[in-house]
Design a protein around this motif. Structure first.
Motif, mmCIF file in Angstrom:
data_model
loop_
_atom_site.group_PDB
_atom_site.id
_atom_site.type_symbol
_atom_site.label_atom_id
_atom_site.label_comp_id
_atom_site.label_asym_id
_atom_site.label_seq_id
_atom_site.Cartn_x
_atom_site.Cartn_y
_atom_site.Cartn_z
ATOM 1 N N ASP A 164 0.820 -1.210 0.000
ATOM 2 C CA ASP A 164 0.000 0.000 0.000
ATOM 3 C C ASP A 164 0.856 1.264 0.000
ATOM 4 N N GLY A 165 1.962 1.253 0.734
ATOM 5 C CA GLY A 165 2.818 2.431 0.788
ATOM 6 C C GLY A 165 3.439 2.751 -0.556
ATOM 7 N N THR A 166 3.955 1.746 -1.239
ATOM 8 C CA THR A 166 4.535 1.952 -2.573
ATOM 9 C C THR A 166 3.485 2.415 -3.556
ATOM 10 N N LEU A 167 2.302 1.837 -3.484
ATOM 11 C CA LEU A 167 1.214 2.220 -4.390
ATOM 12 C C LEU A 167 0.849 3.679 -4.215
ATOM 13 N N GLN A 168 0.723 4.124 -2.978
ATOM 14 C CA GLN A 168 0.331 5.518 -2.761
ATOM 15 C C GLN A 168 1.425 6.492 -3.192
ATOM 16 N N GLU A 169 2.688 6.134 -2.976
ATOM 17 C CA GLU A 169 3.778 7.008 -3.412
ATOM 18 C C GLU A 169 3.789 7.172 -4.928
ATOM 19 N N VAL A 170 3.602 6.065 -5.648
ATOM 20 C CA VAL A 170 3.619 6.129 -7.105
ATOM 21 C C VAL A 170 2.434 6.936 -7.625
ATOM 22 N N ILE A 171 1.252 6.703 -7.073
ATOM 23 C CA ILE A 171 0.063 7.435 -7.520
ATOM 24 C C ILE A 171 0.223 8.931 -7.228
ATOM 25 N N THR A 172 0.739 9.256 -6.062
ATOM 26 C CA THR A 172 0.929 10.665 -5.709
ATOM 27 C C THR A 172 1.945 11.329 -6.630
ATOM 28 N N GLY A 173 3.083 10.669 -6.869
ATOM 29 C CA GLY A 173 4.080 11.235 -7.766
ATOM 30 C C GLY A 173 3.586 11.371 -9.186
ATOM 31 N N LEU A 174 2.768 10.413 -9.639
ATOM 32 C CA LEU A 174 2.241 10.466 -11.005
ATOM 33 C C LEU A 174 1.284 11.630 -11.194
ATOM 34 N N LEU A 175 0.400 11.844 -10.226
ATOM 35 C CA LEU A 175 -0.617 12.894 -10.368
ATOM 36 C C LEU A 175 -0.104 14.269 -9.971
ATOM 37 N N ARG A 176 1.098 14.356 -9.432
ATOM 38 C CA ARG A 176 1.706 15.665 -9.169
ATOM 39 C C ARG A 176 2.430 16.245 -10.378
ATOM 40 N N ARG A 177 2.609 15.457 -11.405
ATOM 41 C CA ARG A 177 3.313 15.921 -12.596
ATOM 42 C C ARG A 177 2.542 17.041 -13.283
ATOM 43 N N VAL A 178 3.282 17.870 -13.981
ATOM 44 C CA VAL A 178 2.643 18.951 -14.738
ATOM 45 C C VAL A 178 1.821 18.372 -15.887
ATOM 46 N N ASP A 179 2.334 17.312 -16.514
ATOM 47 C CA ASP A 179 1.641 16.669 -17.624
ATOM 48 C C ASP A 179 0.883 15.429 -17.169
ATOM 49 N N GLU A 180 0.263 15.524 -15.989
ATOM 50 C CA GLU A 180 -0.439 14.360 -15.443
ATOM 51 C C GLU A 180 -1.640 13.956 -16.285
ATOM 52 N N GLU A 181 -2.201 14.857 -17.076
ATOM 53 C CA GLU A 181 -3.335 14.502 -17.924
ATOM 54 C C GLU A 181 -2.929 13.446 -18.947
ATOM 55 N N THR A 182 -1.696 13.515 -19.416
ATOM 56 C CA THR A 182 -1.208 12.527 -20.386
ATOM 57 C C THR A 182 -0.793 11.236 -19.704
ATOM 58 N N PHE A 183 -0.037 11.343 -18.622
ATOM 59 C CA PHE A 183 0.490 10.153 -17.967
ATOM 60 C C PHE A 183 -0.571 9.406 -17.164
ATOM 61 N N SER A 184 -1.649 10.064 -16.791
ATOM 62 C CA SER A 184 -2.700 9.363 -16.054
ATOM 63 C C SER A 184 -3.487 8.406 -16.938
ATOM 64 N N LYS A 185 -3.285 8.471 -18.252
ATOM 65 C CA LYS A 185 -3.957 7.549 -19.163
ATOM 66 C C LYS A 185 -3.201 6.245 -19.335
ATOM 67 N N ILE A 186 -1.993 6.164 -18.788
ATOM 68 C CA ILE A 186 -1.211 4.931 -18.886
ATOM 69 C C ILE A 186 -1.843 3.868 -17.987
ATOM 70 N N PRO A 187 -2.139 2.678 -18.502
ATOM 71 C CA PRO A 187 -2.704 1.628 -17.630
ATOM 72 C C PRO A 187 -1.681 1.178 -16.596
ATOM 73 N N ILE A 188 -2.171 0.887 -15.403
ATOM 74 C CA ILE A 188 -1.309 0.566 -14.261
ATOM 75 C C ILE A 188 -1.597 -0.855 -13.804
ATOM 76 N N GLY A 189 -0.543 -1.577 -13.552
ATOM 77 C CA GLY A 189 -0.659 -2.920 -12.982
ATOM 78 C C GLY A 189 -0.127 -2.933 -11.563
ATOM 79 N N PHE A 190 -0.752 -3.743 -10.722
ATOM 80 C CA PHE A 190 -0.341 -3.830 -9.302
ATOM 81 C C PHE A 190 -0.013 -5.274 -8.979
ATOM 82 N N ILE A 191 1.252 -5.522 -8.591
ATOM 83 C CA ILE A 191 1.698 -6.844 -8.160
ATOM 84 C C ILE A 191 1.838 -6.803 -6.645
#
Length: 439
Positions: free
Chosen positions: A154-181
């Motif tokens: 859960d900790g790794t997942l939240q860090e990655v999601i937070t870093g991804l959506l903090r990007r300036v171009d998050e509208e583009t990168f948020s469309k990338i499908p995400i897998g969780f192992i």
């Protein structure tokens, strides 16, 4: 002739005595064995326990190898698929937290997930984190990729999601499908995406195979923003109150075994009772949930219609007056406050206007119920909203901590905003059917 007859008799008698003598020897050996076990019963008991545990351990290793072999065979079928001359291999960036699961995550990934990805023909780039919070910084430097894979808890997942959506171009990168192992000690999201299994190897291999199959499901995201720090993003929700504090302290009583949960509630009630939390809330009324995006692109209208529409919008531009925001305020005294999403069952279609549910549990239970129940089992009030704000005037120093997706943050004035269907995660088809039937 008499001698021969007597010899034959002797031979016959010796032959008939052989089975009885063998049976006697076997009984004698069993008697000696039983006597030895009885005289050394402590060593015998210890040996039986060791042999039983060793046999069970070897059988478990054999079952794990069978599961890995079957998963690799299924992944190899994806790798044998032909691709066109203009197509390229799928690229995947894996954010791996080696410290997850008591530093066993790296070994679990190399044994159970990496072979499946390589056999499927995926170009894998593994990025390992060295310290807490590094995944947020790594996401700022991430290049474009076909899929993003999070290997951790859960900790790794939240860090990655937070870093991804903090990007300036998050509208583009948020469309990338995400897998969780699921490789962490706590994997809350895995129950919403993959089949639940007590076998760690089966859990990891099925999650990796679901990434290759490509079926995705949209998930809501909560944006939790304070005045002092950058926003934090969560997939499940925010908790604040007595039960969150007790949950965080359960691990301290590990030596009590199955009684550690009861002990944590008991000692918490002895320190302070009643454990009421005061807060001042401001929230917006719920809005209709946005419609689902069309799966197929509609046909483009003809040229004359497009020219007519552009001219009409040019001479008579549409004027949209935004509706004023109607904030409502409420002062509450609560035992537990929870702001949650619907991601526990992402397949369920929400027909009402409810997007975020705010649960304010009125503090009416006594300390005995708090100890015995261990859950919020009292009068419950619900307020559905789109945006929630906790005012800073009611949160003084020592207000405790928030639990944001099982991660601890200092309690302060925050604004919680829902981002509907912000991210898409790979989901198992079998788990999707189970969740659809549970509606």
């Amino acid at each position: 002739l008499a001698v021969s007859m007597s010899r034959r008799g002797i031979l016959v008698s010796s032959t008939s005595a052989t089975p009885a003598r063998s049976l006697f020897k076997m009984q004698l050996v069993l008697f000696k064995l039983f006597r030895t076990l009885r005289n050394h019963w402590k060593k015998s008991t210890f040996a039986v326990c060791v042999l039983s545990y060793g046999g069970h351990w070897l059988y478990g290793k054999h079952c794990d190898n069978v599961l890995r072999r079957e998963a690799c065979i299924e992944a190899r079928a994806f790798g044998h698929q032909l691709i066109g001359p203009q197509e390229h291999l799928k690229k995947a960036i894996v954010i791996l937290n080696p410290a997850a699961c008591n530093r066993k995550a790296n070994s679990l990934f190399e044994k159970n997930a990496a072979p499946i990805l390589h056999l499927a023909g995926v170009e894998v780039k593994i990025v390992k984190t060295d310290y807490e919070g590094q995944a947020k910084k790594l996401m700022e430097l991430m290049d474009q990729t076909d899929m993003l894979i999070i290997a951790g808890g859960d900790g790794t997942l939240q860090e990655v999601i937070t870093g991804l959506l903090r990007r300036v171009d998050e509208e583009t990168f948020s469309k990338i499908p995400i897998g969780f192992i699921p490789l962490g000690s706590s994997n809350s999201l895995s129950q919403s995406l993959h089949l639940v299994s007590d076998n760690k190897v089966q859990h990891i291999t099925s999650a990796t195979l679901s990434i290759l199959k490509g079926e995705t499901v949209p998930l809501d995201v909560l944006q939790i923003k304070s005045e002092k720090e950058q926003p934090v993003f969560a997939l499940f929700g925010l908790r604040w109150g007595a039960f969150r504090d007790v949950t965080a302290s359960i691990s301290k009583y590990w030596y009590l075994g199955p009684l550690k949960t009861r002990a944590a509630h008991w000692f918490s009630s002895l320190k302070q009772w009643p454990q009421s939390h005061q807060a001042s809330l401001s929230y917006l009324a719920p809005v209709p949930r946005p419609p689902d995006l069309p799966t197929e692109i509609p046909p483009r209208p003809n040229l004359l219609y497009r020219i007519y529409r552009r001219l009409k919008n040019y001479w008579n531009p549409p004027i949209e007056e935004p509706e004023p925001e109607r904030w409502e305020s409420k002062d509450i005294s609560t035992l537990e406050l929870t702001v949650s999403t619907h991601n526990k069952n992402p397949v369920k279609r929400v027909s009402t206007d409810i997007i975020v549910a705010l649960h304010g549990n009125v503090c009416i239970i006594n300390s005995i119920e708090f100890l015995l129940i261990g859950v919020v089992y009292c009068l419950q009030r619900e307020d559905d909203s789109m945006v929630i704000t906790l005012d800073s005037d009611s949160l003084t120093e020592g207000a405790g901590f928030y639990g944001i997706d099982n991660e601890e943050y200092e309690a302060m004035s925050v604004e919680v905003r829902l981002l509907p269907r912000k991210l898409r995660f790979f989901c198992s088809a079998e788990r999707r059917e189970q969740l659809a039937q549970a509606q």
